[in-house]
Design a protein around this motif. Structure first.
Motif, mmCIF file in Angstrom:
data_model
loop_
_atom_site.group_PDB
_atom_site.id
_atom_site.type_symbol
_atom_site.label_atom_id
_atom_site.label_comp_id
_atom_site.label_asym_id
_atom_site.label_seq_id
_atom_site.Cartn_x
_atom_site.Cartn_y
_atom_site.Cartn_z
ATOM 1 N N SER A 1 12.306 14.545 -16.178
ATOM 2 C CA SER A 1 10.971 15.134 -16.068
ATOM 3 C C SER A 1 10.577 15.498 -14.646
ATOM 4 C CB SER A 1 9.926 14.174 -16.641
ATOM 5 O OG SER A 1 9.923 12.944 -15.923
ATOM 6 N N GLY A 2 11.456 15.234 -13.667
ATOM 7 C CA GLY A 2 11.099 15.559 -12.293
ATOM 8 C C GLY A 2 11.844 14.726 -11.283
ATOM 9 N N HIS A 3 11.134 13.838 -10.596
ATOM 10 C CA HIS A 3 11.712 13.042 -9.524
ATOM 11 C C HIS A 3 11.270 11.583 -9.657
ATOM 12 C CE1 HIS A 3 12.392 16.948 -7.617
ATOM 13 N NE2 HIS A 3 11.100 17.190 -7.774
ATOM 14 N N ALA A 4 12.157 10.688 -9.273
ATOM 15 C CA ALA A 4 11.813 9.272 -9.129
ATOM 16 C C ALA A 4 11.848 8.959 -7.637
ATOM 17 C CB ALA A 4 12.789 8.395 -9.891
ATOM 18 N N VAL A 5 10.696 8.634 -7.073
ATOM 19 C CA VAL A 5 10.573 8.340 -5.648
ATOM 20 C C VAL A 5 10.701 6.834 -5.465
ATOM 21 C CG1 VAL A 5 9.170 8.621 -3.578
ATOM 22 C CG2 VAL A 5 9.038 10.328 -5.414
ATOM 23 N N ARG A 6 11.784 6.405 -4.786
ATOM 24 C CA ARG A 6 12.064 4.985 -4.576
ATOM 25 C C ARG A 6 11.388 4.541 -3.278
ATOM 26 N NH1 ARG A 6 13.818 4.815 -9.767
ATOM 27 N NH2 ARG A 6 15.665 6.131 -10.083
ATOM 28 N N LEU A 7 10.528 3.531 -3.389
ATOM 29 C CA LEU A 7 9.708 3.108 -2.258
ATOM 30 C C LEU A 7 10.063 1.712 -1.786
ATOM 31 C CD1 LEU A 7 6.213 4.251 -3.585
ATOM 32 C CD2 LEU A 7 7.792 5.548 -2.137
ATOM 33 N N ASP A 8 9.865 1.501 -0.486
ATOM 34 C CA ASP A 8 9.897 0.169 0.116
ATOM 35 C C ASP A 8 8.471 -0.130 0.555
ATOM 36 O OD1 ASP A 8 10.430 -2.195 1.365
ATOM 37 O OD2 ASP A 8 11.596 -1.341 3.011
ATOM 38 N N THR A 9 7.807 -1.049 -0.139
ATOM 39 C CA THR A 9 6.401 -1.349 0.110
ATOM 40 C C THR A 9 6.261 -2.760 0.669
ATOM 41 O OG1 THR A 9 5.745 -2.429 -1.961
ATOM 42 C CG2 THR A 9 6.029 -0.037 -2.023
ATOM 43 N N PRO A 10 5.066 -3.130 1.175
ATOM 44 C CA PRO A 10 4.866 -4.508 1.642
ATOM 45 C C PRO A 10 5.098 -5.557 0.557
ATOM 46 C CG PRO A 10 3.121 -3.085 2.449
ATOM 47 C CD PRO A 10 3.911 -2.274 1.482
ATOM 48 N N ASP A 11 5.012 -5.144 -0.700
ATOM 49 C CA ASP A 11 5.219 -6.071 -1.815
ATOM 50 C C ASP A 11 6.606 -5.951 -2.435
ATOM 51 O OD1 ASP A 11 2.564 -7.056 -1.618
ATOM 52 O OD2 ASP A 11 1.852 -5.285 -2.712
ATOM 53 N N GLY A 12 7.488 -5.179 -1.785
ATOM 54 C CA GLY A 12 8.835 -5.020 -2.310
ATOM 55 C C GLY A 12 9.094 -3.615 -2.815
ATOM 56 N N ALA A 13 10.174 -3.452 -3.548
ATOM 57 C CA ALA A 13 10.575 -2.146 -4.051
ATOM 58 C C ALA A 13 9.643 -1.680 -5.157
ATOM 59 C CB ALA A 13 12.012 -2.190 -4.555
ATOM 60 N N ASP B 1 -4.265 8.531 -3.888
ATOM 61 C CA ASP B 1 -3.732 7.180 -3.670
ATOM 62 C C ASP B 1 -2.943 7.166 -2.367
ATOM 63 O OD1 ASP B 1 -2.732 4.623 -3.851
ATOM 64 O OD2 ASP B 1 -1.320 5.073 -5.476
ATOM 65 N N VAL B 2 -3.469 6.488 -1.343
ATOM 66 C CA VAL B 2 -2.808 6.411 -0.043
ATOM 67 C C VAL B 2 -2.044 5.095 0.041
ATOM 68 C CG1 VAL B 2 -3.102 6.456 2.459
ATOM 69 C CG2 VAL B 2 -4.621 7.827 1.000
ATOM 70 N N ARG B 3 -0.724 5.166 0.161
ATOM 71 C CA ARG B 3 0.125 3.969 0.247
ATOM 72 C C ARG B 3 0.542 3.767 1.702
ATOM 73 N NH1 ARG B 3 2.814 2.901 -4.811
ATOM 74 N NH2 ARG B 3 1.473 3.733 -6.480
ATOM 75 N N SER B 4 -0.085 2.836 2.389
ATOM 76 C CA SER B 4 0.243 2.552 3.789
ATOM 77 C C SER B 4 1.384 1.543 3.882
ATOM 78 C CB SER B 4 -0.994 2.019 4.515
ATOM 79 O OG SER B 4 -2.025 2.982 4.536
ATOM 80 N N ARG B 5 1.995 1.480 5.058
ATOM 81 C CA ARG B 5 3.125 0.572 5.326
ATOM 82 C C ARG B 5 4.204 0.699 4.238
ATOM 83 N NH1 ARG B 5 0.737 -5.134 5.736
ATOM 84 N NH2 ARG B 5 -0.714 -4.263 4.188
ATOM 85 N N THR B 6 4.440 1.936 3.846
ATOM 86 C CA THR B 6 5.376 2.228 2.763
ATOM 87 C C THR B 6 6.313 3.343 3.206
ATOM 88 O OG1 THR B 6 3.765 1.582 1.076
ATOM 89 C CG2 THR B 6 5.566 3.004 0.369
#
Length: 273
Positions: free
Chosen positions: A238-250, A223-228
């Motif tokens: 259970s591990g890590h929570a990766v917080r993203l800023d995406t073109p559609d919001g958080a 899964d390639v997430r561009s502009r993120t």
């Protein structure tokens, strides 16, 4: 102050080793130093071990492509632990072999951190040398990541020393390191995401080929997430929570492992330049 060398090479990777051997062959009093095992990134932590891992992934891919064409791929899988042991069979002998060859050619082999103490002197593990020339061949290191929780990210060297591969992996950056490791991990069976801040990954490569690669990546489950971009990485039970800023919001992604693939910078920090 020790007896002078004509040349001290800082960095015992392939470039440094080649230069040291050529210099001593030309009659120069030559030394080489590294704070890491001799052999460098390509032989120990990059190109060569990666090729062995890639070969395992290629076998899985070839069998899958031949399904219903005479090849039964059912049950075919990668045993990551066995593959890593096989890889270490190639990489483990490299440092001793490299150092032995250098010494047999007449190159003085030094160990420790090299730091300039003046324009003409260099300290190696507490001993000061004054060579006529210094060649810096220290390679590159992962560039610093500026978001909170970046200390939870491992680099490509650590990835190549994993005894097991977790189920959910996020790669930071859309460069070739991320794509190569992502495709290997996907063939092992991991769920893989690549986070890339640009409109198109692999900037600098042929756009048509990149489009083919991204389509192929999607087909094998990458899964390639561009502009993120990544705002932060938090720890979870259970591990890590990766917080993203995406073109559609958080957005958030849960991951067992986050891997640095966001570029490298010159490895000069300890030289005192």
């Amino acid at each position: 102050m020790t007896a002078p060398f004509d040349l001290i090479v800082v960095g015992a990777g392939m470039a440094g080793i080649s230069a040291a051997n050529k210099a001593v062959g030309a009659g120069w009093r030559t030394a080489i130093v590294d704070e890491l095992p001799y052999g460098g990134t390509c032989a120990l932590r990059g190109c060569d071990p990666k090729k062995i891992l890639r070969r395992g992934a290629e076998i899985i891919d070839a069998a899958t492509l031949m399904r219903d064409k005479g090849i039964d791929a059912n049950g075919l899988s990668i045993n990551w632990a066995d593959l890593m042991r096989h890889t270490r069979g190639f990489t483990d002998p490299v440092p001793a072999n490299a150092e032995r060859e250098l010494a047999s050619n007449g190159v003085a082999t030094l160990h420790g951190t090299a730091t300039f103490t003046s324009p003409s002197t260099i300290d190696v593990a507490g001993t000061v040398y004054e060579p006529r020339h210094v060649l810096i061949a220290t390679g590159a290191r992962p560039r610093p990541l500026g978001f909170p929780g970046a200390d939870r990210v491992i680099d490509s060297t650590e990835f190549l020393h994993l005894d097991s591969l977790p189920r959910r992996i996020v790669f930071v950056g859309g460069g070739f390191i991320s794509f190569e490791f992502a495709h290997i991990a996907a063939r092992v069976g991991s769920t893989v995401t690549i986070i890339d801040r640009g409109d198109r990954p692999l900037r600098g490569f042929d756009p048509d080929l990149v489009d083919l690669l991204t389509a192929r990546s999607a087909a094998v489950g990458v899964d390639v997430r561009s502009r993120t971009t990544i705002d932060a990485i938090d720890g979870t039970e259970s591990g890590h929570a990766v917080r993203l800023d995406t073109p559609d919001g958080a957005a958030d992604i849960d991951a067992d492992l986050v891997v640095h693939g966001a570029g490298r910078i010159p490895n000069l920090a300890t030289l005192g330049l």
